[in-house]
Design a protein around this motif. Structure first.
Motif, PDB file in Angstrom:
ATOM      1  N   LEU A  21       0.833  -1.188   0.000  1.00  0.00           N
ATOM      2  CA  LEU A  21       0.000   0.000   0.000  1.00  0.00           C
ATOM      3  C   LEU A  21       0.875   1.247   0.000  1.00  0.00           C
ATOM      4  O   LEU A  21       1.872   1.323   0.712  1.00  0.00           O
ATOM      5  N   LYS A  22       0.473   2.224  -0.808  1.00  0.00           N
ATOM      6  CA  LYS A  22       1.181   3.501  -0.857  1.00  0.00           C
ATOM      7  C   LYS A  22       0.163   4.622  -0.706  1.00  0.00           C
ATOM      8  O   LYS A  22      -0.711   4.803  -1.551  1.00  0.00           O
ATOM      9  N   LYS A  23       0.297   5.381   0.381  1.00  0.00           N
ATOM     10  CA  LYS A  23      -0.653   6.465   0.615  1.00  0.00           C
ATOM     11  C   LYS A  23      -0.411   7.595  -0.379  1.00  0.00           C
ATOM     12  O   LYS A  23       0.707   8.060  -0.554  1.00  0.00           O
ATOM     13  N   ASN A  58      -8.626   9.995  -6.774  1.00  0.00           N
ATOM     14  CA  ASN A  58      -7.477  10.794  -6.358  1.00  0.00           C
ATOM     15  C   ASN A  58      -7.813  11.746  -5.216  1.00  0.00           C
ATOM     16  O   ASN A  58      -7.071  12.693  -4.947  1.00  0.00           O
ATOM     17  N   ALA A  59      -8.937  11.488  -4.561  1.00  0.00           N
ATOM     18  CA  ALA A  59      -9.373  12.266  -3.395  1.00  0.00           C
ATOM     19  C   ALA A  59      -9.796  13.687  -3.740  1.00  0.00           C
ATOM     20  O   ALA A  59      -9.754  14.580  -2.898  1.00  0.00           O
ATOM     21  N   SER A 245     -11.199  -0.925  -4.196  1.00  0.00           N
ATOM     22  CA  SER A 245     -11.662  -0.782  -5.578  1.00  0.00           C
ATOM     23  C   SER A 245     -10.580  -1.321  -6.500  1.00  0.00           C
ATOM     24  O   SER A 245      -9.557  -1.841  -6.046  1.00  0.00           O
ATOM     25  N   ASP A 246     -10.803  -1.186  -7.813  1.00  0.00           N
ATOM     26  CA  ASP A 246      -9.788  -1.652  -8.765  1.00  0.00           C
ATOM     27  C   ASP A 246      -8.454  -0.944  -8.561  1.00  0.00           C
ATOM     28  O   ASP A 246      -7.397  -1.536  -8.795  1.00  0.00           O
ATOM     29  N   GLU A 247      -8.504   0.310  -8.139  1.00  0.00           N
ATOM     30  CA  GLU A 247      -7.293   1.127  -8.071  1.00  0.00           C
ATOM     31  C   GLU A 247      -6.885   1.521  -6.667  1.00  0.00           C
ATOM     32  O   GLU A 247      -5.737   1.908  -6.459  1.00  0.00           O
ATOM     33  N   ARG A 248      -7.783   1.482  -5.718  1.00  0.00           N
ATOM     34  CA  ARG A 248      -7.524   2.073  -4.415  1.00  0.00           C
ATOM     35  C   ARG A 248      -7.924   1.168  -3.256  1.00  0.00           C
ATOM     36  O   ARG A 248      -8.852   0.362  -3.367  1.00  0.00           O
ATOM     37  N   THR A 261      -2.840   3.608  -3.126  1.00  0.00           N
ATOM     38  CA  THR A 261      -2.715   2.766  -4.303  1.00  0.00           C
ATOM     39  C   THR A 261      -2.202   1.410  -3.825  1.00  0.00           C
ATOM     40  O   THR A 261      -1.618   1.291  -2.750  1.00  0.00           O
ATOM     41  N   TYR A 262      -2.434   0.405  -4.644  1.00  0.00           N
ATOM     42  CA  TYR A 262      -1.931  -0.918  -4.284  1.00  0.00           C
ATOM     43  C   TYR A 262      -1.716  -1.751  -5.541  1.00  0.00           C
ATOM     44  O   TYR A 262      -2.327  -1.505  -6.585  1.00  0.00           O
ATOM     45  N   HIS A 263      -0.860  -2.721  -5.408  1.00  0.00           N
ATOM     46  CA  HIS A 263      -0.636  -3.690  -6.492  1.00  0.00           C
ATOM     47  C   HIS A 263      -0.782  -5.069  -5.894  1.00  0.00           C
ATOM     48  O   HIS A 263      -0.089  -5.427  -4.947  1.00  0.00           O
ATOM     49  N   LEU A 264      -1.724  -5.840  -6.457  1.00  0.00           N
ATOM     50  CA  LEU A 264      -1.989  -7.175  -5.948  1.00  0.00           C
ATOM     51  C   LEU A 264      -1.260  -8.193  -6.813  1.00  0.00           C
ATOM     52  O   LEU A 264      -1.560  -8.312  -8.009  1.00  0.00           O
ATOM     53  N   PRO A 265      -0.283  -8.915  -6.242  1.00  0.00           N
ATOM     54  CA  PRO A 265       0.450  -9.889  -7.048  1.00  0.00           C
ATOM     55  C   PRO A 265      -0.489 -10.968  -7.590  1.00  0.00           C
ATOM     56  O   PRO A 265      -1.480 -11.317  -6.964  1.00  0.00           O
TER      57      PRO A 265
END
Length: 267
Positions: A21-23, A58-59, A245-248, A261-265
């Protein structure tokens, strides 16, 4: 057709694919009582004054509704052109447009429910109603006021408090104060129960239901019943709600909302 197997098997199939996770943003917003996300990835936060605050991924604040004097029981924003809200206090549901301008107000017919604690949209033009007086579910055509079906909620007691309800892919999902999510079919008949859920809110990501158990964000595949752990959260007792969500990944705390943001392996 969705195939849901027992949670015992789900737990045996649980996979760990922790995301980083990256804030990216934090907004100051306190007193949030209800949340939702639409199919475009916009987020909706309801504050104590009844206002709905709509933010993009993007808030960025997109819209704010007028205040409402009565407490809001449920918001369903999956269709951003017809944002649905329900108010158990006066048994009314309100429909808002894309800019959160009020389009219409309707009242649950007293002949359908004595104590309509929750209501949510089903497939057009239907409405699901949960009646706490007799622990029943009603499905009605909101245009004609026709009662389509009625069923009892199995394994529920008068002490059970129902907190959130959502129709998705022709199934009905209901969370309660005991930390369970009941899954029912299109006829209101029980399919299975997802236990030990933290926080009453849940949402969906494609074919998966997203929820929190303890300090973990989890995804449960509605077809294979594979349970994936997305990430572990620090200080989970300080988190009021979570949305994926898909992106957040969105985390709500006492006085702020955090956007990640996140990246799911891939498995």
């Amino acid at each position: 057709m969705i195939r849901l197997i027992s949670m015992l098997i789900c737990l045996l199939l649980m996979g760990h694919c922790f995301a980083q996770l990256k804030k990216i943003k934090e907004i100051k917003l306190s007193g949030i009582t209800n949340v939702s996300v639409d199919r475009l990835g916009n987020f909706y936060f309801v504050t104590g004054d009844g206002r709905i605050h709509k933010y993009d991924p993007n808030a960025k604040l997109l819209a704010t509704s007028a205040p409402n004097s009565g407490p809001l029981s449920l918001i369903e924003a999956w269709n951003p052109l017809r944002v649905f809200t329900y108010y158990a206090g006066d048994s009314t549901y309100h429909i808002f447009n894309y800019n959160l301008e009020l389009l219409e107000i309707k009242k649950v017919d007293p002949s359908h429910a004595i104590t309509p604690a929750l209501a949510c949209p089903g497939n057009e033009p239907t409405l699901w109603i949960l009646d706490e007086a007799d622990l029943s579910l009603k499905k009605v055509n909101y245009r004609t006021n026709e009662l389509i079906l009625e069923s009892k909620i199995d394994s529920a007691s008068n002490q059970t408090r129902f907190e959130f309800m959502r129709s998705y892919q022709d199934y009905l999902f209901i969370s309660d104060s005991n930390g369970n999510i009941r899954i029912l079919n299109r006829l209101g008949k029980p399919v299975t129960i997802v236990p030990s859920v933290r926080g009453h809110y849940f949402n969906f990501l494609g074919e998966e239901i997203c929820f929190r158990r303890g300090g973990e964000l989890l995804l449960l595949d509605l077809y294979t019943a594979e349970l994936r752990s997305v990430t572990k959260l620090a200080e989970p007792e300080m988190i009021a709600f979570s949305i994926i969500s898909d992106e957040r990944v969105i985390l709500g705390r006492k006085d702020r909302v955090e956007f990640y943001t996140y990246h799911l392996p891939q498995n």
